[in-house]
Design a protein around this motif. Sequence first.
Motif, PDB file in Angstrom:
ATOM      1  N   SER A   1       5.764  15.207  -4.633  1.00 44.20           N
ATOM      2  CA  SER A   1       6.749  14.982  -5.929  1.00 44.20           C
ATOM      3  C   SER A   1       6.282  13.741  -6.501  1.00 44.20           C
ATOM      4  N   GLY A   2       5.773  12.625  -5.754  1.00 45.35           N
ATOM      5  CA  GLY A   2       5.287  11.556  -6.400  1.00 45.35           C
ATOM      6  C   GLY A   2       3.859  11.819  -7.239  1.00 45.35           C
ATOM      7  N   LEU A   3       3.120  12.722  -7.074  1.00 49.81           N
ATOM      8  CA  LEU A   3       1.761  12.720  -7.597  1.00 49.81           C
ATOM      9  C   LEU A   3       1.800  13.842  -8.639  1.00 49.81           C
ATOM     10  N   LEU A   4       2.697  14.669  -8.738  1.00 48.42           N
ATOM     11  CA  LEU A   4       2.909  15.837  -9.652  1.00 48.42           C
ATOM     12  C   LEU A   4       3.323  15.543 -11.011  1.00 48.42           C
ATOM     13  N   VAL A   5       4.265  14.773 -10.900  1.00 45.52           N
ATOM     14  CA  VAL A   5       5.037  14.484 -12.185  1.00 45.52           C
ATOM     15  C   VAL A   5       4.716  13.085 -12.750  1.00 45.52           C
ATOM     16  N   PRO A   6       4.412  13.308 -13.955  1.00 39.93           N
ATOM     17  CA  PRO A   6       3.797  11.946 -14.801  1.00 39.93           C
ATOM     18  C   PRO A   6       5.142  11.071 -15.108  1.00 39.93           C
ATOM     19  N   GLN A   7       5.025   9.959 -15.187  1.00 42.34           N
ATOM     20  CA  GLN A   7       6.369   9.039 -15.796  1.00 42.34           C
ATOM     21  C   GLN A   7       5.854   8.001 -16.715  1.00 42.34           C
TER      22      GLN A   7
ATOM     23  N   PHE B   1      14.912   8.758  -1.889  1.00 47.47           N
ATOM     24  CA  PHE B   1      13.807   8.782  -2.623  1.00 47.47           C
ATOM     25  C   PHE B   1      13.441   9.715  -3.821  1.00 47.47           C
ATOM     26  N   GLU B   2      12.974   9.017  -4.782  1.00 47.13           N
ATOM     27  CA  GLU B   2      12.577   9.766  -6.216  1.00 47.13           C
ATOM     28  C   GLU B   2      11.064  10.033  -5.853  1.00 47.13           C
ATOM     29  N   ARG B   3      10.389   9.013  -5.276  1.00 47.52           N
ATOM     30  CA  ARG B   3       8.871   8.998  -5.074  1.00 47.52           C
ATOM     31  C   ARG B   3       8.548   8.250  -3.980  1.00 47.52           C
TER      32      ARG B   3
ATOM     33  N   ASN C   1       0.880  -1.343   0.011  1.00 50.05           N
ATOM     34  CA  ASN C   1       0.066  -0.136  -0.146  1.00 50.05           C
ATOM     35  C   ASN C   1       0.738   1.231   0.055  1.00 50.05           C
ATOM     36  N   VAL C   2       2.164   1.060  -0.034  1.00 48.72           N
ATOM     37  CA  VAL C   2       2.945   2.196  -0.321  1.00 48.72           C
ATOM     38  C   VAL C   2       3.945   1.788  -1.578  1.00 48.72           C
ATOM     39  N   LEU C   3       4.128   2.870  -2.563  1.00 57.01           N
ATOM     40  CA  LEU C   3       5.182   2.457  -3.609  1.00 57.01           C
ATOM     41  C   LEU C   3       6.191   3.344  -3.380  1.00 57.01           C
ATOM     42  N   ILE C   4       7.411   2.712  -3.476  1.00 56.81           N
ATOM     43  CA  ILE C   4       8.767   3.794  -3.089  1.00 56.81           C
ATOM     44  C   ILE C   4       9.681   3.707  -4.616  1.00 56.81           C
ATOM     45  N   LYS C   5       9.763   4.630  -5.034  1.00 62.56           N
ATOM     46  CA  LYS C   5      10.889   4.818  -6.259  1.00 62.56           C
ATOM     47  C   LYS C   5      12.065   5.462  -5.570  1.00 62.56           C
TER      48      LYS C   5
END
Length: 184
Positions: free
Chosen positions: A178-184, A65-67, A5-9
């Motif tokens: 930062s994990g929600l605003l930038v598309p990948q 962390f990136e995201r 339930n948590v994704l970590i890049k």
Amino acid sequence: MLYWNVLIKVQKHNFSPAYLLLEKLGRVYQSDFEDLLLVKVESIPQFLAECDRAFKKDAHLLNLFERIVPVTKTFDFQSQEEFETQAKEIVMDWIPMLADKKFYVRMHRIGFKDRIDRHEEETFLDLVILQELENIGKPGQIGGVDPDMIVAVETVTERAGLACWTRQDLQAYPWLGSGLLVPQ
């Protein structure tokens, strides 16, 4: 199947220290994807608070962390149709929170890129939300600049996670944005 339930890049070359930090917060799984950790925590609010305390105590930890994207609802799917059916059911529960708000749907996919198109699914969920808000007489507006709400959608192969974050959530936890605003 890993239940997360948590994704970590993780930032490149920071896998081990990130793993050691995260294992204090929940059960950490190494994914099949480079620099991607999946975490199962008992409580998303507690996870957010513990991360925030750690980052305020040592701001350099953020460099690991990136995201970081917690999700509040998860499901498994095998097809685009199954994904859309389950994602629609989840966002319908959030209609009262989205009433009269400016929002957008942001999707990140890892794996299944040939089966699920990010832009198509973002548009699908945007339209589902707009139509239902119109039906209840509380029209919303899609807007990526200073939205009131963000519907976050994360997929890792055939598992999806969704969350609905408010502007106040992003202000309280700026590292979450930062994990929600930038598309990948």
